[in-house]
Each structure stands twice: as C-alpha cells, then as structure tokens.
Design an enzyme around this catalytic site. Structure first.
Site, PDB file in Angstrom:
ATOM      1  CD  GLN A 178     -19.504  11.825  -3.651  1.00  0.00           C
ATOM      2  OE1 GLN A 178     -20.252  11.603  -4.080  1.00  0.00           O
ATOM      3  NE2 GLN A 178     -19.569  13.186  -3.268  1.00  0.00           N
ATOM      4  CB  SER A 179     -15.810   8.578  -7.977  1.00  0.00           C
ATOM      5  OG  SER A 179     -14.368   8.425  -8.045  1.00  0.00           O
TER       6      SER A 179
ATOM      7  CG  LEU B 135      -4.223  -6.381   2.585  1.00  0.00           C
ATOM      8  CD1 LEU B 135      -3.850  -8.030   3.080  1.00  0.00           C
ATOM      9  CD2 LEU B 135      -4.934  -7.398   0.764  1.00  0.00           C
TER      10      LEU B 135
ATOM     11  CB  THR C 197      -2.202  -2.886  -0.565  1.00  0.00           C
ATOM     12  OG1 THR C 197      -1.737  -1.726  -0.803  1.00  0.00           O
ATOM     13  CG2 THR C 197      -3.336  -3.916  -0.464  1.00  0.00           C
ATOM     14  CE  LYS C 198       2.480   2.768  -1.246  1.00  0.00           C
ATOM     15  NZ  LYS C 198       2.645   3.487  -1.115  1.00  0.00           N
TER      16      LYS C 198
ATOM     17  CG  PHE D 134      -5.355   4.281  -5.123  1.00  0.00           C
ATOM     18  CD1 PHE D 134      -5.424   4.175  -4.176  1.00  0.00           C
ATOM     19  CD2 PHE D 134      -5.145   2.835  -5.723  1.00  0.00           C
ATOM     20  CE1 PHE D 134      -6.269   3.079  -3.401  1.00  0.00           C
ATOM     21  CE2 PHE D 134      -5.229   1.560  -4.774  1.00  0.00           C
ATOM     22  CZ  PHE D 134      -5.805   1.993  -3.388  1.00  0.00           C
TER      23      PHE D 134
ATOM     24  CB  VAL E 140      -9.004  15.315  -9.725  1.00  0.00           C
ATOM     25  CG1 VAL E 140     -10.900  16.121 -10.265  1.00  0.00           C
ATOM     26  CG2 VAL E 140      -8.733  15.715 -10.944  1.00  0.00           C
ATOM     27  CE1 TYR E 141     -11.094  14.264  -2.685  1.00  0.00           C
ATOM     28  CE2 TYR E 141      -8.575  15.968  -2.887  1.00  0.00           C
ATOM     29  CZ  TYR E 141      -9.279  14.786  -2.784  1.00  0.00           C
ATOM     30  OH  TYR E 141      -8.290  14.361  -1.613  1.00  0.00           O
ATOM     31  CD  GLU E 142     -18.767  16.111  -7.358  1.00  0.00           C
ATOM     32  OE1 GLU E 142     -18.362  15.529  -7.509  1.00  0.00           O
ATOM     33  OE2 GLU E 142     -19.061  16.783  -8.281  1.00  0.00           O
TER      34      GLU E 142
ATOM     35  CG  ASP F  80     -16.440  13.376  -6.540  1.00  0.00           C
ATOM     36  OD1 ASP F  80     -15.815  12.263  -6.805  1.00  0.00           O
ATOM     37  OD2 ASP F  80     -16.863  13.629  -5.026  1.00  0.00           O
TER      38      ASP F  80
ATOM     39  N   GLY G 189     -33.903  22.633 -22.199  1.00  0.00           N
ATOM     40  CA  GLY G 189     -33.910  22.229 -23.448  1.00  0.00           C
ATOM     41  C   GLY G 189     -34.806  22.511 -24.453  1.00  0.00           C
ATOM     42  N   GLY G 190     -36.214  22.261 -25.275  1.00  0.00           N
ATOM     43  CA  GLY G 190     -36.301  23.228 -25.958  1.00  0.00           C
ATOM     44  C   GLY G 190     -38.021  23.635 -25.801  1.00  0.00           C
TER      45      GLY G 190
HETATM   46  N1  CAO Z   1      -2.027  -0.485   1.797  1.00  0.00           N
HETATM   47  C1  CAO Z   1      -0.521   0.171   1.424  1.00  0.00           C
HETATM   48  N2  CAO Z   1      -0.768   1.551   0.544  1.00  0.00           N
HETATM   49  C2  CAO Z   1      -2.652   2.092   0.144  1.00  0.00           C
HETATM   50  C3  CAO Z   1      -3.344   1.570   0.312  1.00  0.00           C
HETATM   51  C4  CAO Z   1      -3.145  -0.066   1.424  1.00  0.00           C
HETATM   52  N3  CAO Z   1      -4.298  -0.718   1.536  1.00  0.00           N
HETATM   53  N4  CAO Z   1      -4.099   1.530   0.924  1.00  0.00           N
HETATM   54  C5  CAO Z   1      -4.026   3.136  -0.367  1.00  0.00           C
HETATM   55  N5  CAO Z   1      -2.077   3.100  -0.485  1.00  0.00           N
HETATM   56  C6  CAO Z   1      -1.425   4.560  -0.799  1.00  0.00           C
HETATM   57  C7  CAO Z   1      -1.634   4.406  -2.539  1.00  0.00           C
HETATM   58  O1  CAO Z   1      -0.867   3.539  -3.246  1.00  0.00           O
HETATM   59  C8  CAO Z   1      -0.724   5.797  -2.300  1.00  0.00           C
HETATM   60  O2  CAO Z   1       0.363   5.217  -2.021  1.00  0.00           O
HETATM   61  P1  CAO Z   1       1.486   5.808  -2.957  1.00  0.00           P
HETATM   62  O3  CAO Z   1       1.497   7.432  -3.218  1.00  0.00           O
HETATM   63  O4  CAO Z   1       2.628   6.021  -2.889  1.00  0.00           O
HETATM   64  O5  CAO Z   1       1.475   5.398  -4.645  1.00  0.00           O
HETATM   65  C9  CAO Z   1      -1.560   6.907  -1.637  1.00  0.00           C
HETATM   66  O6  CAO Z   1      -2.064   5.607  -0.264  1.00  0.00           O
HETATM   67  C10 CAO Z   1      -2.181   7.508  -1.303  1.00  0.00           C
HETATM   68  O7  CAO Z   1      -3.199   6.741  -1.996  1.00  0.00           O
HETATM   69  P2  CAO Z   1      -4.434   8.402  -3.588  1.00  0.00           P
HETATM   70  O8  CAO Z   1      -2.734   9.411  -3.790  1.00  0.00           O
HETATM   71  O9  CAO Z   1      -5.055   7.624  -4.283  1.00  0.00           O
HETATM   72  O10 CAO Z   1      -4.282   9.471  -2.056  1.00  0.00           O
HETATM   73  P3  CAO Z   1      -4.880  10.951  -2.153  1.00  0.00           P
HETATM   74  O11 CAO Z   1      -5.293  10.797  -0.888  1.00  0.00           O
HETATM   75  O12 CAO Z   1      -3.505  11.626  -1.253  1.00  0.00           O
HETATM   76  O13 CAO Z   1      -5.894  11.795  -3.122  1.00  0.00           O
HETATM   77  C11 CAO Z   1      -7.320  11.523  -4.518  1.00  0.00           C
HETATM   78  C12 CAO Z   1      -7.383  11.784  -2.568  1.00  0.00           C
HETATM   79  C13 CAO Z   1      -8.900  11.558  -4.798  1.00  0.00           C
HETATM   80  C14 CAO Z   1      -7.202  13.071  -4.702  1.00  0.00           C
HETATM   81  C15 CAO Z   1      -6.684  10.298  -5.389  1.00  0.00           C
HETATM   82  O14 CAO Z   1      -7.257   9.166  -5.048  1.00  0.00           O
HETATM   83  C16 CAO Z   1      -7.263  10.768  -6.568  1.00  0.00           C
HETATM   84  O15 CAO Z   1      -6.893  11.645  -7.329  1.00  0.00           O
HETATM   85  N6  CAO Z   1      -8.189  10.485  -7.119  1.00  0.00           N
HETATM   86  C17 CAO Z   1      -8.517  10.036  -8.845  1.00  0.00           C
HETATM   87  C18 CAO Z   1      -9.725  10.852  -8.823  1.00  0.00           C
HETATM   88  C19 CAO Z   1     -10.521  10.330  -7.707  1.00  0.00           C
HETATM   89  O16 CAO Z   1     -11.302   9.869  -7.746  1.00  0.00           O
HETATM   90  N7  CAO Z   1     -11.236  11.776  -7.312  1.00  0.00           N
HETATM   91  C20 CAO Z   1     -12.207  11.934  -6.409  1.00  0.00           C
HETATM   92  C21 CAO Z   1     -12.764  11.479  -5.382  1.00  0.00           C
HETATM   93  S1  CAO Z   1     -14.177  11.883  -4.521  1.00  0.00           S
HETATM   94  O17 CAO Z   1     -14.364  13.716  -4.227  1.00  0.00           O
END
Ligand code: CAO
Length: 415
Positions: free
Chosen positions: A17-18, A72, A74-75, A97, A137-139, A168, A247-248
């Site tokens: 979301q964010s 895509l 990307t790895k 991420f 972190v989540y919301e 978010d 507020g006030g």
């Molecule tokens: N191709 C290949 N790999 C990809 C990709 C793509 N197109 N897109 C993402 N990935 C991979 C990332 O490189 C990552 O790999 P590694 O862990 O091996 O480095 C993996 O997917 C997962 O990414 P992530 O760790 O961001 O995802 P998650 O689901 O585990 O975590 C979240 C989600 C939201 C907790 C985390 O991304 C985060 O803390 N983000 C920052 C704070 C944030 O925005 N939070 C709000 C989310 S909305 O409530």
C-alpha cells in the site's frame, strides 16, 4: 489538456500500500508509471482480500490506477539488464521493499547513480536509521511506533489503531511530495538524489500536536482540554484523549436522534469560542452567555463534560443531518459521523471525482476514491489498474527490444 507531470517516467517498484499510493498520485498527475512485478504472482495485494475469484482484488485495483504493468524477474541476469535499461530511461525509481532488498538485487544507490545520475531514488521504509532500521513494517506497526496508538482511544482502554491508513497512505503522500521536490531541484542541479520517507517519521509528523502536548504536560502537569481534567489523573506521557478535540477549541462526539439503533447517529460538535453566544441560543441556554461559570473559554474548561452533556440533550432531538444544518446556519462548526456507505453514496463527492466509478475488464464496475488533490490545470481522469504484465511487450518495445528478443525473454521466463 496537458498534465502537470507529463513527460516524467516512473519506474514503480512498489508493492502493498504505502509505495503504490505514492506512485498512483504521480500517475494521476500525469506521470508515466511503469509497475514492475514478478511474473506469475505480481504484487501480493492482487490476490489479497479477493471478493471475486480470479479477479484482481479491490485492494490492488484501488491503489494502482493509471499505471502500466510489466513482469520482470529482476534477479535473473537478463532481467537485471532490462531493469538497467529502464533505470537509464526513467526519471524516478520508487520502491518500498524490506530494508536491503534493492541492494541485494544489485541495485545500490551508487550503482543506480552510475547508470543514471539524474535518477531520483525514492524509498519507503518502516523506520529511519537507528535501532529498528532493518525491520519490516506494516500499517499498524507504524501507527504504534509513530505515536498514534498511544494517544488514540479512551483513557480506560487499550491503545488503539485508527482506520485511516496514516502509516501506509500517509507515508505515500509524504514520499510523493519528496519526489516532486527532488524533481524540481533537479531542474537546477541536473542531479538526482535519494528521497526517504519512513513510516514512523510520517506518522509522527501527523501526530505533531501530541509532541506539542507532551511538552505542555511536562511543563504544567495538566492539560485542561483533555477529558482527564479536572477530575482524572495525568501521568508523565500524553494520555489517550477519547474524542476530545486535538486543537484549541473543545469538541466532542454527541448522540443524535436514532443513536439507539444506528451506530453512526452521532455528530462531532465544536464549542468554538467565537460562536459561544449562538451555541447557548440554539440549545436554549441563553443564561450561559453572561454567566460567570460559562461566559469565558477558561471558565468552561473544567465544565466541558457537563456542557457537552447539555448540548447532547439538544442533539438527541435532531438527526445528525438536521443538527448539521441548524448548527451551520449559526456558523457553529460540526460534522455528522458519516458511514462509508453514506460517503460512497454522496453525489457531491462523485461530482468532484473524489468518489469514482471505474470499469475493469475482469471485475466489472467498482467504486474507488479518486484523486483528493485537485489541480485546475491538470485534471485527473481515473483509469483502471493494469492486469499483471499487461504492458510488458509495449514497454519493452519502447525500450528498444525487438519482437524476437521479447519472445526469447518470455521463453526463458524472465518476463
Ligand atoms: N523479481 C525478482 N525478485 C523480486 C521482484 C522481482 N520483480 N520484486 C521483488 N522481489 C524480491 C525482493 O528482491 C525480495 O527478495 P530478497 O528478500 O531475497 O531480497 C523479495 O522479493 C521480497 O521483498 P520484501 O522483503 O520487500 O517483501 P515481503 O513480502 O517479505 O515484505 C513488507 C513486505 C511490506 C513487510 C516489506 O516490503 C517492507 O517492510 N517494506 C518497507 C515498509 C513498507 O513499505 N511497508 C508498508 C507495506 S503496506 O502495509
């Protein structure tokens, strides 16, 4: 009509979301937003809280309007090469991420800067530098660590999270401002830069008045507009203020006609000092206008609970809409508690494009919240979110890939 961000190309590496709220805003202002997703699954929210089997969820569709989507890996080295081409041709990369994920993929700030020194790299993270910088972190984690939860709720209850997605969507808004500011600065420097918005910082920014109150409390030991005054106790931290005004001008939520059965038959009432005489007249308490216990705002502070109870005797005789009309005819600030159902049915919000109906090829028509920011010279037209990888071929062709190369990338499952 041209759009404010026409010509700005965004590499949208966001999910959940964010980040998506940020890039959706930029898309609404006219930027070309290309969302990069993993083949097969895409943004996790496509499948979360699904209400129609096989259709992208409302969670996804409502956060990804006006974007293009490419798949895509990307790895994969060939996928990385595509991403490098995108970095060279885009103005902004936005990502949210988990900490370190972009670096692990091989796209450090230094590398991106080397590929395209004009590129702005914008990130949402849960926390800024410090002890929690590596945490996901989540919301609600952000609401709890940014000062919102400890100050929301009632004095005798637990800390409470709010329905507004301040962690978010709030951070997405902060990030969007950072991005357009960096784009503006690039006009004079010619350089890109990093833009970081942490969710804790953004929530805290929205809780600014509570930091004000913390310092007032430390100095005076009491805050007269809080429900704890005059009979309750204050500790050493800002307490939960229930529905007291931040507020006030004192305020409270009061029952209206039908409250016994309708959970939203309430109105927020503000006892604004400037209209105290009108308030007294409306509720039939004209003697309060000059009474020494009520005439001045300070005199009223220790009596707020009983004053609001008296106003409530009046609001209980009116529906929230009747009360709104009567009070506003006297310039008394107030607001009915509107349910989401009432809001989505509000014609005036539809007329301004704040509530929009969007058509989607798989799910059909659905409602969404449109762009809340209105620019007179850059009108927002909300178009549906992309299907997963809907624009892969189109974008790759724009990047200069031939049909044969695209077919090879597909055969190798890179796209
Ligand atoms: N191709 C290949 N790999 C990809 C990709 C793509 N197109 N897109 C993402 N990935 C991979 C990332 O490189 C990552 O790999 P590694 O862990 O091996 O480095 C993996 O997917 C997962 O990414 P992530 O760790 O961001 O995802 P998650 O689901 O585990 O975590 C979240 C989600 C939201 C907790 C985390 O991304 C985060 O803390 N983000 C920052 C704070 C944030 O925005 N939070 C709000 C989310 S909305 O409530």
């Amino acid at each position: 009509m041209s759009k404010a961000l026409d010509g700005v190309r965004i590499l949208d590496f966001t999910h959940v979301q964010s980040g998506p709220t940020c890039t959706q805003l930029l898309a609404w202002f006219g930027a070309d937003v290309i969302k990069v997703e993993r083949a097969g699954e895409g943004d996790a929210t496509r499948g979360q809280l699904r209400d129609i089997p096989g259709a992208d969820s409302l969670y996804f569709t409502m956060l990804n309007h006006n974007k293009r989507s490419i798949t895509l890996d990307t790895k994969n080295p060939k996928g990385k090469a595509v991403l490098e081409t995108m970095i060279k041709t885009c103005d902004v990369l936005v990502e949210n991420f988990a900490p370190g994920a972009l670096d692990r993929m091989g796209f450090t700030w230094e590398r991106i800067n080397e590929l395209n020194p004009r590129m702005i790299v914008a990130s949402v993270k849960g926390f800024g530098p410090g002890p929690y910088q590596d945490c996901k972190v989540y919301e609600n984690v952000a609401q709890c660590t940014g000062g919102s939860a400890s100050t929301t709720g009632f004095e005798d209850g637990t800390p409470m999270v709010t329905g507004a997605q301040i962690g978010d969507s709030g951070t997405g808004l902060h990030l969007a401002l950072g991005i357009v500011t960096a784009l503006y600065q690039r006009n004079s420097t010619g350089r890109g830069q990093k833009v970081n918005a942490s969710m804790q910082d953004s929530v805290l920014n929205l809780c600014r008045v509570k930091v004000r109150d913390q310092q007032r409390l430390a100095r005076t030991g009491v805050m007269e507009e809080y429900p704890q005054y005059p009979n309750g106790k204050f500790g050493d931290a800002v307490p939960r203020a229930g529905n007291a005004s931040g507020g006030g001008q004192p305020g409270s939520i009061l029952k209206c006609k039908g409250w016994e059965t309708d959970p939203n038959a309430y109105i927020y009432f503000i006892a604004q000092a400037a209209v105290w005489g009108s308030i007294c007249k409306v509720i039939g308490k004209e003697e309060w206008i000059t009474h020494p216990d009520y005439a001045k705002p300070r005199d009223r502070l220790p009596r707020l609970a009983s004053i609001f109870a008296t106003v409530e005797e009046w609001t209980k005789t009116k529906t929230k809409f009747e009360a709104m009309d009567i009070l506003n005819s006297f310039d008394i600030p107030c607001g009915p508690i509107l349910s989401i159902k009432e809001i989505t049915e509000d014609q005036s919000l539809r007329d301004t494009g704040t509530i929009v109906e969007v058509d989607h090829p798989v799910r059909g028509k659905y409602l969404s919240v449109g762009n809340p920011i209105k620019l007179s010279d850059s009108k927002t037209e909300v178009t549906r979110s992309p299907l997963l990888g809907e624009h892969t071929e189109e974008v790759l062709a724009q990047l200069g890939y031939s049909a044969e190369q695209i077919a090879d990338l597909r055969a190798e499952k890179v796209i």
